[in-house]
Design an enzyme around this catalytic site. Sequence first.
Site, PDB file in Angstrom:
ATOM      1  CB  THR A 268      53.549  -2.339   2.600  1.00  0.00           C
ATOM      2  OG1 THR A 268      52.125  -2.480   2.687  1.00  0.00           O
ATOM      3  CG2 THR A 268      53.996  -2.612   1.170  1.00  0.00           C
TER       4      THR A 268
ATOM      5  CE  LYS B 110      56.806   1.731   2.946  1.00  0.00           C
ATOM      6  NZ  LYS B 110      55.998   0.512   3.254  1.00  0.00           N
TER       7      LYS B 110
ATOM      8  CE  LYS C 130      49.790  -2.193  -0.036  1.00  0.00           C
ATOM      9  NZ  LYS C 130      49.936  -1.830   1.366  1.00  0.00           N
TER      10      LYS C 130
END
Lengths: 307, 307
Positions: free
Chosen positions: B100, B243, B175
């Site tokens: 990701t 993150k 995502k």
Amino acid sequence: MNATRRNLGFIGLGIMGAPMAGHLLAAGHRLEVHTRTKSKAVALLDQGATWCGTPADVAAGAEVVFTMVTDTPDVEQVLFGGGGIVTAARSGLIIVDTSTISPQATRDFSARLAQHGVALLDAPVTGGDIGARNATLTIMVGGDTAAFEQARPVLELMGKKIVHVGASGAGQMLKACNQILCALNILGVSEALALAESSGIALETVIDVLGGGAGGSWALANYGPRIARGDYAPGFMIRLQQKDLRIVQEAAQAAAIALPGTALAQQLFRAVESLTGGGDLGTQAMMKAVRQLSNRPPPANDAPRGA
Amino acid sequence: MNATRRNLGFIGLGIMGAPMAGHLLAAGHRLEVHTRTKSKAVALLDQGATWCGTPADVAAGAEVVFTMVTDTPDVEQVLFGGGGIVTAARSGLIIVDTSTISPQATRDFSARLAQHGVALLDAPVTGGDIGARNATLTIMVGGDTAAFEQARPVLELMGKKIVHVGASGAGQMLKACNQILCALNILGVSEALALAESSGIALETVIDVLGGGAGGSWALANYGPRIARGDYAPGFMIRLQQKDLRIVQEAAQAAAIALPGTALAQQLFRAVESLTGGGDLGTQAMMKAVRQLSNRPPPANDAPRGA
């Protein structure tokens, strides 16, 4: 007790109250009703309900009286105002308030009614008008256990999940928790769909791909498709959600609990209320506030209301 | 193509990568692997994978190379750093990045690789380590359609829902949308449970009564019970969620989309990170930040980590 014909009362025959009262009649109970606008009672009167001119008249002949009105002052008026229930109160009466109002006020009302031998159960519901019509509501009850047990068979005519949460006010507190969840889930849906939209990802793809995973929610599954097709018709109106969030923050203030996410959701709902007719839109119109914030035009398929 | 034995590569054998790579081996494909810490590859080497000293060595012999590393700079290093894939690139190679990372950086990497005839698919996943082990991941793919079709049979060995979302970066954007939903759903759960807790309502009651209604979410059903029993062990660690939320905000900044709810969730996750070991707790530890904000002590059953 379920098989016995009981004397019941119902006050407040709006979009929720009317179908709820209808289930009581359909089960064969005697029903006396009152509501501010008598025309809303006509269908129930045709089905055999009896009209009363005041809440006191409803209470005079009933074992259990249900109330379903909008806000805390409305409940106070029905209970303690001119022609209010308390003026005809007899010991043993049970009042079941299915409105969503302040938990603290509920506890106060309960204590005042107890002086007359009257039990007040707070019994707010979730499930919307569809749940009211289909008798599939969830009913969250606070108050005296013995009164709850007496009311339970009748509550079961209107809902499929009847839970005694705790003492007076506990039902309203749990409903407040529900409104927090609803507010933040639709905020998440709106921000996620806004980012998807900005990058040209079809909103249907977001709903389909993410709905079954860790980001899934009732809000994404039910409001996502409405947002995708520009449908902001109310399942639950923003102005009622705002009323409920005010109650949430009052309860949170009394408990000294900071709810920053809920506060943000309130502000964004307020931004929708700033649009003409915005308060009458469904809570999925939160999407309009998120678009507005970044000065993004509504898509071509957006319904014109509140745009 | 599914029946053909293919030459595959896998770089990054952590908690996600190792089981994903295992499915490729189990299906009978030839697999060359590299990861920073060679000991993490031992089980796969025992099952027949071949060790490579650099990402370039993995790429030299493979038709499709998978990467599963932590962040954007890690992917950049694997692709373009010393011993990186691009140094051994031959035309026709397909790289499937399941990490990701930033959608914008992904598009940049894709353009640079295209000059070498190499296709980069962004293919971030959801479903966690359980999904990786059970091959039930959802895989969101961005990039060239022909490359996607070539990679699809292999992706199907690792996930149950494989979706081609759009051009390069679109998988990462979807995502990002997922991480917004997760962040705001757990914020809603935390605020609702904090209010319930303050009024003595059992958290299990909130989860049970509200989980099936309009306030329901995966987060309430899955993280709610963990919070109720004081279990903050990570399903997904807060430092990784942070993150991902940094990536979300970078993508949102590039698109000029304001995400105030997501920003608030980031700040509250940061409050958890301020606790010793807080970043290593699961995202349900958002509850600790909400309690902290109102100076409420953790309940007696709270696990000592990060308290």
